[in-house]
Design a protein around this motif. Structure first.
Motif, short mmCIF file in Angstrom:
data_model
loop_
_atom_site.label_atom_id
_atom_site.label_comp_id
_atom_site.label_asym_id
_atom_site.label_seq_id
_atom_site.Cartn_x
_atom_site.Cartn_y
_atom_site.Cartn_z
N VAL A 46 0.93 -1.09 0.01
CA VAL A 46 -0.13 -0.20 0.42
C VAL A 46 0.49 1.65 0.33
O VAL A 46 0.50 1.95 -0.38
N SER A 54 5.23 -4.85 -5.37
CA SER A 54 4.48 -5.49 -5.88
C SER A 54 4.74 -7.19 -6.14
O SER A 54 3.88 -8.01 -5.51
N THR A 63 -4.66 -12.49 -2.79
CA THR A 63 -6.07 -10.89 -3.59
C THR A 63 -7.69 -11.54 -3.80
O THR A 63 -7.38 -13.09 -3.94
N SER A 114 -8.67 -4.31 5.06
CA SER A 114 -7.50 -4.23 3.28
C SER A 114 -8.15 -3.52 2.47
O SER A 114 -6.78 -2.30 1.82
N TRP A 118 -6.30 -0.01 0.89
CA TRP A 118 -5.66 -0.14 -0.31
C TRP A 118 -6.50 1.11 -1.31
O TRP A 118 -5.86 1.70 -1.57
N SER A 122 -5.57 3.88 -3.51
CA SER A 122 -4.95 3.37 -5.65
C SER A 122 -5.86 5.04 -6.06
O SER A 122 -6.61 4.94 -5.80
N TRP A 160 -6.62 -5.69 -6.71
CA TRP A 160 -5.85 -4.93 -6.66
C TRP A 160 -5.19 -4.97 -4.95
O TRP A 160 -4.34 -5.01 -4.76
N PRO A 161 -6.12 -4.90 -4.42
CA PRO A 161 -6.06 -5.32 -2.86
C PRO A 161 -5.05 -6.59 -2.06
O PRO A 161 -6.18 -7.50 -2.51
N PRO A 173 -2.52 4.21 5.88
CA PRO A 173 -2.47 4.51 4.40
C PRO A 173 -1.45 5.09 4.68
O PRO A 173 -0.45 3.86 3.11
#
Length: 524
Positions: A46, A54, A63, A114, A118, A122, A160-161, A173
């Motif tokens: 994050v 990543s 995910t 979560s 994220w 994002s 994505w998260p 975050p």
């Protein structure tokens, strides 16, 4: 670099690896260990935005959905889901067998924070939050996402998260988490990790993969090796030699000038694992001169993409110049408002725009990453291009980790600030209007802090649509506006294949360079 020096560097970089790994190998004959070149500066996916972060996170965490090789989101941690007729309520049920590495069960109490953590950082997440009414648990396995208005990218967003335990997921975050405990196919071995030298991941024996064949980040994540490691080797040519010598197994990005030579080595192979990257220059919209749109437009007229590409990529089969705001070869590619590209480089036009923008000769600070070759060269070339138009340029050289810290500074240059720096992004991500680099929501957004109400309105409209023809139409409008406003400037598009030992089998292709999966991979 002579061979003695090269071997010395390799051995210095791998000394810690041998010391840490040898006792474990001796205890179990035939253990399969794969070593890849890499260095992780930030573990928290994050807070960190790099490929390295990543690539680390996709091994440790799981995910809710995952993008397959074609970029289509498929259920991953989700077992089943349903959507109401008005498409405003999405209900998801977690599949069986999900456990964190500490043995605790994954529940909706972990999933919901979560997602929220994220989303705060994002571009796609912020778009989801704008349309979101609430996320509510129905029970330990089931949760509902309730929308105020339709949002056409819910499965994409939930791909994505990375799902963390509740206590990490509730961390601010902007603050890095302190423990790395996921539920993914690998466990992060902190005891044998030596930051700056090696990063160790062991197969998670309790991971329950899906039954489907693997594809990108989707399907069954079946781990066929015992241990995976990132090993830091800063010099690219030394890293290549390490792969050729069998001391490491994998190099994510191969130096382009060595491709012909490496293609003749039967002990290694080259594979393009994702659809390439596109380089961009990121402006600081808060400080002069690039707080003025005319000065940003001047950069468009100065940048000659072929100048960077011809220097860095000798083989023209691996690169192209590109004028599309959404990268070339993608579904959103179009030619709206690209006359400037056909005219560039036009130094006289750039000088005129700088004058109209009020440029007064003040220093322009370019942040130059020293440990990323493409970025280092891109910064040097940009400096030369700006100087041709009379810009007073200062190159500030630093490692990428230092650049990441510096780009967060919003103040002027004499207070540690900056004006522009090079970066790159996967082509698939550049084509996604709700991605992080395409935010234009001012100081609420990411580094550079661009602000443009029309751009944000079009991004939201694109996200609400679930029809491809309508999305393409909106993308054309967005590009027409974006190349006037100039959120960033491209400096070229390329594919840079990975280098690996010939005995590495089963590498999965991914739509994005953010992810290189190490499940399904074998060492034979």
């Amino acid at each position: 670099m002579d061979e003695f020096t090269r071997r010395a560097i390799i051995q210095a970089g791998l000394a810690a690896v041998g010391t840490a790994a040898t006792p474990r190998i001796a205890m179990g004959q035939g253990r399969k260990i794969i070593k890849a070149v890499g260095k992780i500066d930030v573990y928290d996916p994050v807070v960190g935005t790099s490929y390295a972060t990543s690539r680390h996170a996709c091994q440790v965490y799981d995910t809710l959905f995952g993008f397959d090789q074609q970029g289509i989101p498929r259920p991953q941690m989700v077992g089943k889901y349903e959507v109401s007729n008005d498409k405003l309520t999405w209900t998801f049920e977690l599949r069986e067998g999900l456990k964190f590495h500490d043995g605790t069960r994954v529940t909706t109490a972990d999933v919901i924070p979560s997602i929220r953590r994220w989303a705060e950082r994002s571009g796609l997440g912020s778009a989801l939050l704008e349309s979101l009414k609430d996320i509510t648990p129905r029970d330990d396995k089931t949760f509902a996402l309730e929308l105020k208005e339709r949002f056409g990218l819910v499965p994409d967003a939930l791909s994505w998260p990375f799902i963390m335990r509740k206590k990490e997921a509730e961390t601010d975050p902007t603050v890095k988490i302190s423990e790395i405990v996921g539920s993914g196919p690998f466990k992060f071995n902190e005891a044998e990790t030596k930051p700056g030298a090696q990063y160790v991941y062991d197969r998670n024996p309790d991971y329950v993969p899906r039954n489907e064949p693997p594809s990108g980040m989707a399907g069954g994540k079946v781990v066929k090796i015992d241990r995976f490691m990132f090993v830091h080797i800063p010099d690219p040519q030394t890293a290549v030699s390490a792969v050729q010598a069998g001391e490491v197994d994998f190099l994510p990005e191969t130096p382009m000038d060595l491709l012909d030579q490496l293609s003749k080595d039967e002990n290694v192979k080259l594979e393009a694992l994702y659809g390439g990257e596109i380089g961009f220059y990121r402006f600081n919209f808060l400080q002069p001169p690039f707080d003025n749109v005319k000065c940003r437009q001047a950069v468009l007229h100065l940048v000659d993409q072929s100048e960077f590409l011809n220097v860095n990529f000798p083989n023209p089969g691996y690169y192209k110049t590109c004028a599309s705001y959404f990268a070339c070869g993608t579904a959103m590619e179009n030619d709206a408002n690209t006359a400037w590209f056909r005219d560039a480089p036009n130094v006289d036009k750039a000088k005129q725009l700088l004058k109209e923008g009020g440029y007064d000769g003040r220093p322009v600070v370019i942040l130059q990453p020293t440990d990323w070759l493409n970025g280092k060269v891109a910064a040097e070339i940009l400096a030369a291009q700006l100087r041709r138009a009379g810009v007073n340029v200062q190159l500030h050289a630093m490692a990428w980790a230092g650049l990441v810290a510096r780009r967060a500074v919003r103040g002027p240059q004499d207070q540690g600030g900056w004006n522009i720096f090079p970066s790159s992004i996967a082509v698939a991500d550049a084509a996604f209007p709700l991605g992080v680099i395409q935010q234009a929501n001012g100081e609420k957004g990411m580094w550079g802090w661009p602000s443009d109400a029309k751009h944000e309105e079009l991004r939201k409209k694109w996200g609400q649509s679930d029809a491809m023809d309508e999305r393409k139409k909106i993308a054309r409008e967005m590009q027409d506006n974006a190349w006037n406003y100039v959120l960033y400037a491209w400096y070229g598009q390329w594919v840079q294949p990975s280098l690996m030992r010939a005995n590495i089998k089963g590498m999965l292709k991914s739509p994005s360079g953010y992810f290189i999966p190490w499940w399904n991979v074998d060492k034979v």
